[in-house]
Scaffold this motif. Structure first.
Motif, PDB file in Angstrom:
ATOM      1  N   SER A  99       0.843  -1.197   0.000  1.00 45.52           N
ATOM      2  CA  SER A  99       0.000   0.000   0.000  1.00 45.52           C
ATOM      3  C   SER A  99       0.881   1.252   0.000  1.00 45.52           C
ATOM      4  O   SER A  99       2.096   1.181   0.232  1.00 45.52           O
ATOM      5  CB  SER A  99      -0.899   0.010   1.236  1.00 45.52           C
ATOM      6  OG  SER A  99      -0.108   0.165   2.417  1.00 45.52           O
ATOM      7  N   ASP A 100       0.253   2.392  -0.248  1.00 42.53           N
ATOM      8  CA  ASP A 100       0.990   3.658  -0.194  1.00 42.53           C
ATOM      9  C   ASP A 100       1.636   3.848   1.174  1.00 42.53           C
ATOM     10  O   ASP A 100       2.787   4.309   1.272  1.00 42.53           O
ATOM     11  CB  ASP A 100       0.049   4.830  -0.483  1.00 42.53           C
ATOM     12  CG  ASP A 100      -0.416   4.875  -1.927  1.00 42.53           C
ATOM     13  OD1 ASP A 100       0.176   4.162  -2.766  1.00 42.53           O
ATOM     14  OD2 ASP A 100      -1.376   5.619  -2.218  1.00 42.53           O
ATOM     15  N   GLU A 101       0.900   3.511   2.231  1.00 40.36           N
ATOM     16  CA  GLU A 101       1.432   3.665   3.583  1.00 40.36           C
ATOM     17  C   GLU A 101       2.637   2.763   3.806  1.00 40.36           C
ATOM     18  O   GLU A 101       3.645   3.171   4.411  1.00 40.36           O
ATOM     19  CB  GLU A 101       0.352   3.353   4.623  1.00 40.36           C
ATOM     20  CG  GLU A 101      -0.804   4.344   4.672  1.00 40.36           C
ATOM     21  CD  GLU A 101      -1.789   4.176   3.514  1.00 40.36           C
ATOM     22  OE1 GLU A 101      -1.713   3.136   2.809  1.00 40.36           O
ATOM     23  OE2 GLU A 101      -2.613   5.092   3.315  1.00 40.36           O
ATOM     24  N   GLU A 102       2.566   1.548   3.296  1.00 39.82           N
ATOM     25  CA  GLU A 102       3.686   0.612   3.467  1.00 39.82           C
ATOM     26  C   GLU A 102       4.901   1.055   2.669  1.00 39.82           C
ATOM     27  O   GLU A 102       6.045   0.883   3.130  1.00 39.82           O
ATOM     28  CB  GLU A 102       3.242  -0.795   3.049  1.00 39.82           C
ATOM     29  CG  GLU A 102       2.267  -1.436   4.019  1.00 39.82           C
ATOM     30  CD  GLU A 102       1.651  -2.710   3.469  1.00 39.82           C
ATOM     31  OE1 GLU A 102       1.351  -3.622   4.271  1.00 39.82           O
ATOM     32  OE2 GLU A 102       1.452  -2.809   2.227  1.00 39.82           O
ATOM     33  N   ILE A 103       4.663   1.629   1.492  1.00 43.96           N
ATOM     34  CA  ILE A 103       5.783   2.161   0.710  1.00 43.96           C
ATOM     35  C   ILE A 103       6.466   3.296   1.469  1.00 43.96           C
ATOM     36  O   ILE A 103       7.711   3.364   1.546  1.00 43.96           O
ATOM     37  CB  ILE A 103       5.310   2.653  -0.672  1.00 43.96           C
ATOM     38  CG1 ILE A 103       4.860   1.478  -1.546  1.00 43.96           C
ATOM     39  CG2 ILE A 103       6.406   3.456  -1.365  1.00 43.96           C
ATOM     40  CD1 ILE A 103       5.970   0.579  -2.024  1.00 43.96           C
ATOM     41  N   GLU A 104       5.685   4.196   2.058  1.00 45.43           N
ATOM     42  CA  GLU A 104       6.264   5.312   2.803  1.00 45.43           C
ATOM     43  C   GLU A 104       7.026   4.810   4.028  1.00 45.43           C
ATOM     44  O   GLU A 104       8.097   5.342   4.359  1.00 45.43           O
ATOM     45  CB  GLU A 104       5.173   6.302   3.214  1.00 45.43           C
ATOM     46  CG  GLU A 104       4.526   7.035   2.045  1.00 45.43           C
ATOM     47  CD  GLU A 104       5.531   7.766   1.173  1.00 45.43           C
ATOM     48  OE1 GLU A 104       6.490   8.358   1.711  1.00 45.43           O
ATOM     49  OE2 GLU A 104       5.351   7.756  -0.066  1.00 45.43           O
TER      50      GLU A 104
END
Length: 250
Positions: free
Chosen positions: A211-216
């Motif tokens: 997810s975007d959060e996991e990428i960040e």
């Protein structure tokens, strides 16, 4: 190729060339070894399986003077980009569908895509049957444990999806190919923000599960390890060349 992989490449087609741009030196490094290992000449017809947006296909065609070059790409948006290029023929289909067309060719390139092709034993047999004597195929792949500066869970995902290269060697030999492998490494430096952008765009299909959060979170993990404004990228590649020898049975 699995549908989730296709969907991933569909979403990044328009930015693919930009986010996969490492450096001219890196591209020259890879192109040089492809020319050498495939022994491309003006007598050849080249097929680039999973050729993406066709940038490598076109350059190989232009530099070798090959009779014809096909960029075979199952993602329609990626193939649409390849169709914009002159001097190559873009075909929107997967590897097995292409083989069923029985289009003649003498050299076949599989650059960083072989782990996406299922039923590989059948694929190798069809390639062997269709190649002329002394025809060649080249696989460019990576070891299971990448040296890319990825975050921990991304490295684990990469390892899960990357078969050991020895498996490809044994499958090719079982079909009757003569097989030679070479390990080659290239190191280059990128601005860290460029690397962050590549991660956010999920430039590798292995990143598509995050997810975007996991990428960040992953980018923060990387920043905790690499404190400089630039980051060194070590790409360890394995080049597997298989040659069909005259008189050898399938």
């Amino acid at each position: 190729m699995k549908s989730d992989i296709l969907n991933h490449f569909d979403t990044i087609a328009e930015v693919f060339n930009r986010i996969w741009y490492f450096s001219e030196e890196y591209k020259n490094f890879v192109i040089r070894h492809i020319h050498h290992d495939l022994a491309l000449t003006s007598d050849d017809t080249l097929v680039d399986i999973g050729g993406g947006t066709g940038t490598f296909t076109r350059r190989l065609k232009d530099e070798s003077g090959a009779i014809k070059a096909y960029c075979v790409e199952p993602s329609r948006p990626m193939c649409d980009e390849a169709e914009k290029l002159e001097n190559i023929t873009a075909l929107c289909m997967d590897a097995h569908t292409f083989m069923s067309t029985e289009i003649p060719f003498s050299k076949l390139l599989l650059k960083e895509v072989i782990h996406h092709i299922d039923n590989r034993e059948r694929f190798w047999q069809r390639v062997y049957y269709q190649l002329p004597d002394r025809g060649k195929l080249l696989i460019i792949t990576r070891p299971q444990h990448t040296a890319f500066p990825l975050f921990t869970s991304a490295k684990a995902a990469f390892a899960r999806n990357q078969p050991p290269y020895e498996l490809f060697e044994s499958q090719l030999k079982a079909c009757g190919f003569d097989v030679i492998s070479a390990k080659r490494s290239h190191t280059f430096t990128l601005p860290k923000e460029h690397w962050h952008e590549m991660l956010r765009h999920r430039f590798m299909s292995d990143l598509g599960i995050f997810s975007d959060e996991e990428i960040e979170e992953g980018i923060n993990e990387i920043d905790g390890i690499y404190s400089e404004e630039t980051i060194d990228i070590i790409d360890n590649l394995i080049f597997i060349t298989a040659t069909k020898q005259n008189g050898k049975p399938v």
